[in-house]
Design a protein around this motif. Structure first.
Motif, mmCIF file in Angstrom:
data_model
loop_
_atom_site.group_PDB
_atom_site.id
_atom_site.type_symbol
_atom_site.label_atom_id
_atom_site.label_comp_id
_atom_site.label_asym_id
_atom_site.label_seq_id
_atom_site.Cartn_x
_atom_site.Cartn_y
_atom_site.Cartn_z
ATOM 1 N N ALA A 146 15.993 4.615 4.118
ATOM 2 C CA ALA A 146 16.446 4.833 2.747
ATOM 3 C C ALA A 146 15.818 3.736 1.909
ATOM 4 N N PHE B 242 32.018 10.053 3.029
ATOM 5 C CA PHE B 242 30.699 10.637 2.799
ATOM 6 C C PHE B 242 30.828 12.049 2.245
ATOM 7 N N LEU C 283 14.902 9.179 0.850
ATOM 8 C CA LEU C 283 15.308 9.210 2.247
ATOM 9 C C LEU C 283 14.228 9.897 3.055
ATOM 10 N N SER D 22 21.682 1.940 4.006
ATOM 11 C CA SER D 22 22.140 1.691 2.642
ATOM 12 C C SER D 22 21.005 1.212 1.760
ATOM 13 N N TYR E 142 25.392 4.283 0.463
ATOM 14 C CA TYR E 142 25.208 4.513 1.893
ATOM 15 C C TYR E 142 24.768 5.948 2.141
ATOM 16 N N TYR E 143 23.892 6.128 3.145
ATOM 17 C CA TYR E 143 23.411 7.461 3.510
ATOM 18 C C TYR E 143 23.468 7.643 5.019
ATOM 19 N N ARG E 144 23.705 8.886 5.433
ATOM 20 C CA ARG E 144 23.615 9.247 6.841
ATOM 21 C C ARG E 144 23.172 10.699 6.933
ATOM 22 N N VAL F 19 22.310 15.856 4.388
ATOM 23 C CA VAL F 19 22.186 14.464 3.965
ATOM 24 C C VAL F 19 23.471 14.120 3.231
ATOM 25 N N GLU F 20 24.127 13.049 3.674
ATOM 26 C CA GLU F 20 25.422 12.671 3.110
ATOM 27 C C GLU F 20 25.335 11.287 2.474
ATOM 28 N N ARG F 21 26.102 11.127 1.390
ATOM 29 C CA ARG F 21 26.103 9.880 0.627
ATOM 30 C C ARG F 21 27.520 9.350 0.498
ATOM 31 N N LYS G 272 28.267 15.551 1.163
ATOM 32 C CA LYS G 272 26.948 16.175 1.296
ATOM 33 C C LYS G 272 26.256 16.225 -0.056
ATOM 34 N N ASP H 275 17.349 11.470 -3.585
ATOM 35 C CA ASP H 275 18.613 11.475 -4.326
ATOM 36 C C ASP H 275 18.280 10.971 -5.723
#
Length: 197
Positions: free
Chosen positions: A19, A52, A28, A105, A86-88, A43-45, A54, A74
């Motif tokens: 990220a 988180f 990302l 992050s 934060y992203y995952r 992709v979640e924030r 989506k 994003d």
């Protein structure tokens, strides 16, 4: 890096997930070495690192032994963020099984609102100085308007300096000073009350 949960490898071998900040966007990127029954990635924030949501979905390759690169931007999140973002990745198989990537992050630098200042204000008969040192680089259109909205003084001024405004031809009274320009495609439109003694 292969992500394992316990002793069982994931059906998707994730080798990279990054990220990065670019202007006000979070970019990302991730890479898989192989995929088995991979339907998609969500992709979640999160703004707090815990909750988180989506923000996008990217279709997977199904089953593939070839390396695959993925990206998602994003857009504009830097303007909404007040700290760390934060992203995952949530990887979802064709049968609905899901697995999560490690969290990454980004932090966006604070963008200070541009400001202008006049000194002295109230201005003397000779004039005042307009300080444009806090504005982003560029040329700005400066106008002094009377109470009826008529322009009594106009100039095009560069940033980075305090410019003298000659008010000898302007009558005593209360005026509105307008400073307009462009900052990276965004319009800068600032006003200040000016009083001439």
């Amino acid at each position: 890096m292969t992500i394992n949960i316990g002793a069982y490898p994931l059906p998707v071998e994730l080798t990279a997930f990054t990220a990065a900040v670019k202007n006000q966007d979070a970019q990302l990127a991730w890479r898989t070495a192989s995929e088995k029954n991979n339907d998609h990635f969500d992709v979640e924030r999160s703004f707090n690192g815990t909750d988180f949501a989506k923000i996008g979905q990217v279709k997977g390759q199904g089953t593939s032994s070839a390396a695959t690169d993925y990206t998602l931007t994003d857009a504009g999140i830097g303007a909404k963020a007040t700290g760390v973002v934060y992203y995952r990745l949530r990887q979802v198989d064709a049968d609905g099984t899901e697995n999560f990537s490690p969290v990454h992050s980004v932090t966006f630098p604070k963008v200070l609102a541009p400001v202008i200042s006049l000194f002295p204000n109230p201005a003397t008969a000779a004039g005042t100085k307009l300080d444009l040192t806090a504005l982003p680089a560029g040329v700005y259109q400066v106008s002094v308007l009377d109470a009826a909205g008529r322009t009594v003084l106009r100039a095009a001024l560069n940033t980075g300096l305090a410019h003298a405004l000659d008010l000898r031809t302007v009558a005593s009274g209360s005026y509105t000073l307008l400073v307009r320009g462009q900052n990276g495609g965004q319009v800068v439109n600032l006003t200040k009350r000016l009083i001439k003694e």
